[in-house]
Motif scaffolding. Structure first.
Motif, mmCIF file in Angstrom:
data_model
loop_
_atom_site.group_PDB
_atom_site.id
_atom_site.type_symbol
_atom_site.label_atom_id
_atom_site.label_comp_id
_atom_site.label_asym_id
_atom_site.label_seq_id
_atom_site.Cartn_x
_atom_site.Cartn_y
_atom_site.Cartn_z
ATOM 1 N N THR A 12 -8.149 16.074 -0.690
ATOM 2 C CA THR A 12 -8.052 16.264 0.677
ATOM 3 C C THR A 12 -8.068 17.051 1.757
ATOM 4 O O THR A 12 -8.082 18.483 0.613
ATOM 5 N N VAL A 13 -8.709 17.309 2.403
ATOM 6 C CA VAL A 13 -8.982 18.385 3.883
ATOM 7 C C VAL A 13 -8.439 18.132 4.921
ATOM 8 O O VAL A 13 -8.467 16.845 5.417
ATOM 9 N N GLY A 51 -5.049 10.887 -1.053
ATOM 10 C CA GLY A 51 -4.520 11.706 -1.907
ATOM 11 C C GLY A 51 -3.626 11.389 -2.857
ATOM 12 O O GLY A 51 -3.824 11.383 -3.798
ATOM 13 N N ARG A 52 -2.912 11.107 -2.371
ATOM 14 C CA ARG A 52 -1.631 10.435 -2.907
ATOM 15 C C ARG A 52 -1.785 9.941 -3.983
ATOM 16 O O ARG A 52 -1.270 9.808 -5.141
ATOM 17 N N SER A 77 -9.911 13.369 4.681
ATOM 18 C CA SER A 77 -8.678 13.802 5.241
ATOM 19 C C SER A 77 -7.182 12.676 4.899
ATOM 20 O O SER A 77 -6.372 13.251 5.633
ATOM 21 N N ASN A 78 -7.454 12.183 4.370
ATOM 22 C CA ASN A 78 -6.134 10.468 4.498
ATOM 23 C C ASN A 78 -4.807 10.852 3.426
ATOM 24 O O ASN A 78 -5.561 10.887 2.210
ATOM 25 N N LEU A 79 -4.380 10.978 3.864
ATOM 26 C CA LEU A 79 -3.078 11.647 2.428
ATOM 27 C C LEU A 79 -2.558 11.178 1.917
ATOM 28 O O LEU A 79 -2.090 11.203 0.148
ATOM 29 N N GLN A 80 -2.270 9.709 1.913
ATOM 30 C CA GLN A 80 -1.843 8.784 1.504
ATOM 31 C C GLN A 80 -2.867 8.968 0.303
ATOM 32 O O GLN A 80 -2.434 8.224 -0.793
ATOM 33 N N ILE A 136 -7.377 11.660 -5.241
ATOM 34 C CA ILE A 136 -8.552 12.398 -4.638
ATOM 35 C C ILE A 136 -8.641 13.288 -3.098
ATOM 36 O O ILE A 136 -6.973 13.076 -2.839
ATOM 37 N N MET A 154 0.737 -1.120 0.480
ATOM 38 C CA MET A 154 -0.015 0.198 -0.371
ATOM 39 C C MET A 154 1.337 0.636 -0.153
ATOM 40 O O MET A 154 1.069 2.276 -1.099
ATOM 41 N N THR A 155 1.572 1.096 0.911
ATOM 42 C CA THR A 155 2.282 2.474 0.885
ATOM 43 C C THR A 155 3.225 2.472 0.020
ATOM 44 O O THR A 155 4.167 3.535 -0.570
ATOM 45 N N ASP A 156 3.930 1.228 -0.745
ATOM 46 C CA ASP A 156 5.022 0.408 -1.649
ATOM 47 C C ASP A 156 4.618 0.343 -3.122
ATOM 48 O O ASP A 156 4.205 -0.744 -2.898
ATOM 49 N N VAL A 161 -6.649 4.260 4.232
ATOM 50 C CA VAL A 161 -6.401 4.093 3.042
ATOM 51 C C VAL A 161 -7.333 3.727 1.926
ATOM 52 O O VAL A 161 -7.735 4.061 0.934
ATOM 53 N N ALA A 162 -7.430 2.485 2.421
ATOM 54 C CA ALA A 162 -8.703 1.950 1.094
ATOM 55 C C ALA A 162 -9.654 2.640 1.106
ATOM 56 O O ALA A 162 -10.821 2.782 0.805
#
Lengths: 437, 437
Positions: free
Chosen positions: A196-197, A189-190, A184-187, A194, A1-3, A169-170
């Motif tokens: 982000t706020v 967004g990345r 609100s989730n930055l990952q 999506i 997920m992060t990679d 994230v999912a």
């Protein structure tokens, strides 16, 4: 997920691999098979479900490879034998997957995915596919009720802290599929673009020596258009301070506790009386579809939804299963198969399906056929199964940012086509029947 | 999760970063702060909770770094300004974290974690810490009731397909913390050395032209000591075939559907009559703590638990919060802080805590003090807060395989010390009161 380059191949149950080993031994591993993913029921009282996770599953499918590190673990722990390790080392899914496009409504027994490949190739994917679809579809199915209840008002996903860090994230992505406006989730967004706020929490208010100082610090950093959190101490006093500090351009105030209906009316009145007619009101305290519906008549502009969204609003898994419905015999001829286990029967044969549409343009039934193509059933309507993977190649438009965007459009269209009763939040039967034609 | 070197820093809510930006501007970012993690209530009816996720959180803390890719996303999307990006680029948590050791029981308001650092350093960790602790503690709290209900029988974690694919890995670890004997999840086996199990599913039975051929294939691949799934068609016939094919050394049969109590009695009798007194019975159909308790008198050897474990058996999140309780003023003096938000009040001041123990050696109360050290309260008992991070350094023994193993031992000891009512599965009050001394 992060990679994105990380292997997804060990995100699975051991028995998927041991079955491959035994099937390689018995000579059945290469029998052509069809597995189908479906839910026997919707969560109790729900009137429809929403397919979520298809794009994310396809992204993970491309990373479903056994690399040196994965193979070394399996060898060291003697989980499978050398012949199986060799098969896994060469593994690339080369079959076909079709299914409901992401964002589409589904009903009991809807064949939301169909995987056609050799037994070994298709078996290996079971756990991974179910994990993704069961989680994401639980969130989309809950979230769809929330965005419907919100009408034209914005829903914002803010639940990350109440679920596992990767589920967060999912879940943010699943929320976007059912038309949440931002997360609100930055990952998230990345990964999927999506929006982000996020501005500030109560801790920021408490950090400062006074609420005025906290508001001033936030306005200095982000401008008057920011959202100020006004319920740390006294709401009325906070709104007055917020307007004094940010002026008529104050973007929004956020209410995160208490009787939101009453407070929204009070705060709207106060903001208007102070000349801040354009300042919006965001509410965000333990909201679910019922609370959102209860706020329909209150002067609220957007809803921040957390816990209840990411935990599926009472149904944290979609309870989908992955069942072998057809496989070749020793001569390569397809044989429909089904088990007889008490309470867990399955219906053999590869299914075709259509959603029959009435003269008013609304859905009337989910029509499934396990024998002849459903088009020969006499029912007419909309076909639901689209190609997702052909010969191992993920089809364009299903993954990444485009996948989320398209799923969002599809969700709107699909839910719009359901009978009006789909919007009812009370418990009831699925809004259209599932018919085996 | 799949790549231990991947950054965890964007697994967070945007407002953690925007608060840092605003605090850097207002000069408050470096005020020394204490945040505490606690749950205001246990899930409805639960008598205790179990702290889960501590080790996994500490593993993630070491990867909480903003690398070039993370910073580039934040810059491109203009989420924070250049000064904040610079702060994030240099970010290493340098503060202290203490808390309940993983596996320990907790109660309402138990300060299960305490984070002491500058506001900016501690604020950034909020979402990540809560995501890990809320998920894992939901699973440990549910799973503890299951292993208690199982008595000396083995519990096996098999729920991965009913939760998100990375949550599945975390849930398998959480299950091990509360003394599940093994998991089906391979990634959890790889990451933390948790024993893994798994043999075959119904699809393997259906793949073959007959149940006999499927059993023979499995026995050929894994030996007679394997576990054969006997409920695909007719259970009695399957057990007879299984014994005929595998002989007296047949390891186990698995029942995955139907009336498990009746079937377990029938199958045990049949196995014994066929001379297979040593063949075990594994059951695995929608089990939870109540179903496990209901099987206590049935001749079952181990329980495969899935959906209900990984979804927290009705409580999919532990609902823990991360609250600022103390911060320095402009002169560096500590000031206790608390908010007044309706229904969400917090109690200011850094807490100390002990579990008071009666003469019978059983826990009597959770004693929390926000003023003087709790030892001065007159209560005596066991201290609960241990150092987890000192000056940014994760303390030994909390993470990796050792962390899981130690947490498992601690869980047994902690639950053993609770009053006997802790074992009751019916709804009730927390088994010991929380006292603010």
């Amino acid at each position: 997920m992060t990679d994105a380059s990380a292997s997804t191949a060990l995100l699975t149950d051991q028995y998927e691999l041991t079955m491959v080993q035994a099937a390689l031994r018995s000579g059945t591993a290469h029998r052509q098979c069809t597995f189908e993913v479906f839910a026997r029921q919707l969560p109790p009282g729900r009137r429809y479900g929403v397919v979520g996770g298809t794009g994310r599953m396809l992204e993970g499918l491309e990373q479903f490879r056994f690399g040196a590190a994965e193979l070394e673990y399996l060898r060291r722990e003697s989980i499978v034998d050398d012949a199986t390790l060799q098969f896994l080392a060469d593994y690339r899914f080369s079959g076909d997957i079709s299914g409901y496009a992401e964002g589409e409504a589904y009903f009991p027994h809807s064949p939301v995915l169909k995987v056609t490949a050799s037994f070994a190739e298709a078996c290996l994917l079971e756990t991974f596919i179910l994990s993704v679809m069961n989680h994401d579809s639980a969130v989309t199915s809950a979230g769809s009720r929330m965005t419907l209840a919100a009408g034209g008002r914005l829903c914002l996903e803010m639940g990350g802290r109440r679920t596992q860090e990767h589920s967060a994230v999912a879940a943010a992505r699943a929320a976007a599929v059912v038309n949440f406006a931002a997360t609100s989730n930055l990952q998230a967004g990345r990964e999927w673009g999506i929006p982000t706020v996020g501005t500030a929490a109560h801790s920021f208010m408490l950090l400062h020596d006074s609420e005025e100082e906290a508001f001033a610090a936030q306005v200095q950093a982000f401008g008057a258009g920011t959202t100020l959190l006004v319920d740390t101490y006294d709401v009325e006093a906070a709104v007055r301070k917020a307007v004094e500090i940010a002026g008529p351009e104050l973007g929004a105030v956020r209410l995160d506790s208490g009787d939101l209906v009453q407070q929204a009316h009070d705060v709207r009145g106060l903001l208007d009386s102070l000349g801040n007619q354009n300042t919006q009101i965001v509410v965000s305290s333990d909201l679910d579809e019922h609370a959102i519906a209860g706020l329909a008549a209150a002067p609220v502009n957007s809803y921040g939804v957390g816990t209840r969204l990411v935990t599926g609003s009472g149904a944290p898994t979609a309870s989908m299963v992955y069942k072998l419905v057809e496989r070749a015999d020793a001569d390569g001829r397809p044989v429909p198969v089904e088990k007889a286990s008490a309470g867990k029967t399955s219906i053999g044969g590869s299914k075709s399906v259509l959603r029959s549409i009435g003269e008013d343009g609304r859905a009337e039934a989910e029509v499934i056929s396990a024998e002849a193509p459903v088009e020969e059933s006499g029912y007419t309507g909309r076909t639901l199964q689209v190609p997702l993977v052909i010969g191992g190649e993920v089809q364009p438009g299903c993954t990444g940012e485009e996948g989320v965007r398209r799923a969002g459009h599809r969700h709107r269209a699909s839910v719009h086509q359901l009978p009006a009763e789909a919007r009812r939040l009370s418990s009831g039967e699925p809004v259209i029947p599932t018919i085996f034609a």
